[in-house]
Design a protein around this motif. Structure first.
Motif, short mmCIF file in Angstrom:
data_model
loop_
_atom_site.label_atom_id
_atom_site.label_comp_id
_atom_site.label_asym_id
_atom_site.label_seq_id
_atom_site.Cartn_x
_atom_site.Cartn_y
_atom_site.Cartn_z
N GLU A 1 0.80 -1.49 0.18
CA GLU A 1 -0.01 0.10 0.06
C GLU A 1 0.90 1.19 -0.04
OE1 GLU A 1 -3.22 2.54 0.24
OE2 GLU A 1 -2.92 0.49 -0.58
N HIS B 1 1.84 2.65 -3.44
CA HIS B 1 0.63 3.39 -4.15
C HIS B 1 0.44 4.75 -3.33
CE1 HIS B 1 -3.30 4.72 -5.57
NE2 HIS B 1 -3.51 4.79 -4.32
N ARG C 1 -7.62 9.86 -9.03
CA ARG C 1 -8.14 8.55 -8.77
C ARG C 1 -9.18 8.06 -9.84
NH1 ARG C 1 -9.99 6.95 -3.02
NH2 ARG C 1 -9.80 4.86 -3.73
N VAL D 1 4.11 10.23 -10.51
CA VAL D 1 4.42 9.33 -9.54
C VAL D 1 5.77 8.55 -9.75
CG1 VAL D 1 1.92 8.92 -8.59
CG2 VAL D 1 2.92 7.70 -10.61
N TRP E 1 -8.51 0.93 -13.56
CA TRP E 1 -6.91 0.94 -13.51
C TRP E 1 -6.33 -0.27 -14.12
CZ3 TRP E 1 -4.02 5.02 -12.89
CH2 TRP E 1 -4.65 6.17 -11.91
N TRP F 1 4.08 1.31 -9.71
CA TRP F 1 3.11 2.14 -8.98
C TRP F 1 1.73 1.58 -9.78
CZ3 TRP F 1 -1.00 5.50 -10.60
CH2 TRP F 1 -1.47 6.06 -9.72
N ALA G 1 0.90 -1.61 -7.95
CA ALA G 1 0.29 -1.37 -6.69
C ALA G 1 -1.30 -0.72 -6.46
CB ALA G 1 1.55 -0.52 -5.94
N THR G 2 -1.41 0.19 -7.83
CA THR G 2 -2.65 0.81 -7.57
C THR G 2 -3.81 -0.21 -7.77
OG1 THR G 2 -1.53 2.88 -8.31
CG2 THR G 2 -3.85 2.69 -8.77
N ARG H 1 -4.27 -2.20 -5.00
CA ARG H 1 -4.95 -1.29 -3.70
C ARG H 1 -6.39 -1.32 -4.07
NH1 ARG H 1 -6.90 3.81 -2.64
NH2 ARG H 1 -5.71 3.86 -0.65
N GLU H 2 -6.70 -0.68 -5.22
CA GLU H 2 -8.22 -0.30 -5.60
C GLU H 2 -9.00 -1.72 -5.71
OE1 GLU H 2 -8.98 2.34 -5.30
OE2 GLU H 2 -7.77 3.88 -6.25
N SER I 1 8.48 0.13 1.74
CA SER I 1 7.31 0.50 2.47
C SER I 1 8.02 1.17 3.50
CB SER I 1 6.36 -0.24 2.32
OG SER I 1 5.57 -0.33 1.08
#
Length: 285
Positions: A16, A19, A48, A96, A136, A150, A153-154, A157-158, A265
């Protein structure tokens, strides 16, 4: 009260922050301003939701139901009169990359392997009922490792976040009520959630009274026994709904991904790029 450390939860905690730096570094906000977006929150919501197109109104409020509809409505659809979704998306991806390059450790041994593992994990995700993750996942894969890191990871996480929304609504909670129960676990301060999500004192108080009436919070705002049970069930359901990558990579693959992601992280958190506590509720892995 902390949830049990399932593989799905440990994976989220490790990935997390990779992201989440998008919300705490200056590069994405500067990129949003550069394409014409006014106000930090227009950049946040537009950034987002950009892969879904120029959404606004009830659709945006539904996707971001942890936020006050007034806060969402300030940003969308007005942001699209200032910048097209495609421009917002391109600017965010470029930003990013720069943010990761600046903030990650200079020793990036294992980065390519981690990217490969995260992209493979994405391949295991099902997207039924998960609009943000699905959108995404359709973004073209960048050519460079940091952009790929990124984006993967996005999506992950979404995917988990959309599953959390499913779990919350199934539990009969609104986004605001879920926020209050999250605060009651001690994982995040009340003022941080209320302020960042845009709820008024009256809205916050009304939700607290509803939860007290349901027997989920006591009058001091603490979880009752029933509230604690519901919160544990909610976190368990979120982990279960985030199990697709776990099933694909298996225990050894997930363990290796965590082993590679967690030091990166931790560096972002220890260097205060991603703050603790944070509105997301992600801890130091």
């Amino acid at each position: 009260m902390q949830p049990s450390p399932t593989l799905a939860r440990r994976f989220w905690e490790a990935v997390e922050p990779l992201h989440a730096l998008v919300y705490f570094t200056p590069e994405p906000a500067e990129a949003a301003r550069a394409v014409g977006l006014t106000g930090w929150w227009r950049g946040y919501f537009a950034g987002r939701i950009a892969p879904l197109g120029a959404l606004g109104g009830p659709a945006a409020a539904a996707l971001f139901f942890a936020f006050s509809p007034v806060k969402t409505g300030y940003a969308l659809p007005a942001a699209w009169t200032q910048a097209a979704p495609e421009k917002v998306l391109d600017a965010r991806l470029d930003a990013v990359r720069s943010a990761l390059d600046r903030t990650l450790p200079t020793d990036r041994t294992g980065l390519d392997e981690l990217v490969d593992l995260l992209e493979r994990a994405v391949e295991g995700c099902a997207f039924e009922g998960r609009p943000l993750a699905a959108a995404w996942s359709d973004v073209p894969r960048p050519a460079d490792p940091l952009g790929r890191l990124w984006l993967a990871a996005t999506v992950l996480r979404e995917h988990r976040g959309d599953g959390h929304v499913i779990a919350v609504t199934h539990a009969g909670l609104t986004g605001l009520e879920a926020g209050l129960t999250h605060v009651a676990t001690g994982a995040v301060p009340a003022d941080l959630i209320q302020r960042s999500r845009g709820w008024t004192d009256a809205e916050w108080d009304g939700a607290r009274r509803r939860l007290v009436a349901r027997g989920l919070l006591d009058r001091g705002g603490r979880l009752t026994k029933s509230g604690g049970t519901l919160r544990r069930e909610l976190e368990t359901a979120t982990d279960r709904l985030a199990a697709d990558p776990v099933m694909l990579l298996g225990e050894s693959g997930l363990t290796r991904a965590i082993e590679l992601a967690a030091p990166l992280s931790r560096h972002l958190i220890d260097s205060q790029v991603v703050p603790l506590p944070n509105p997301i509720g992600v801890p130091r892995p």
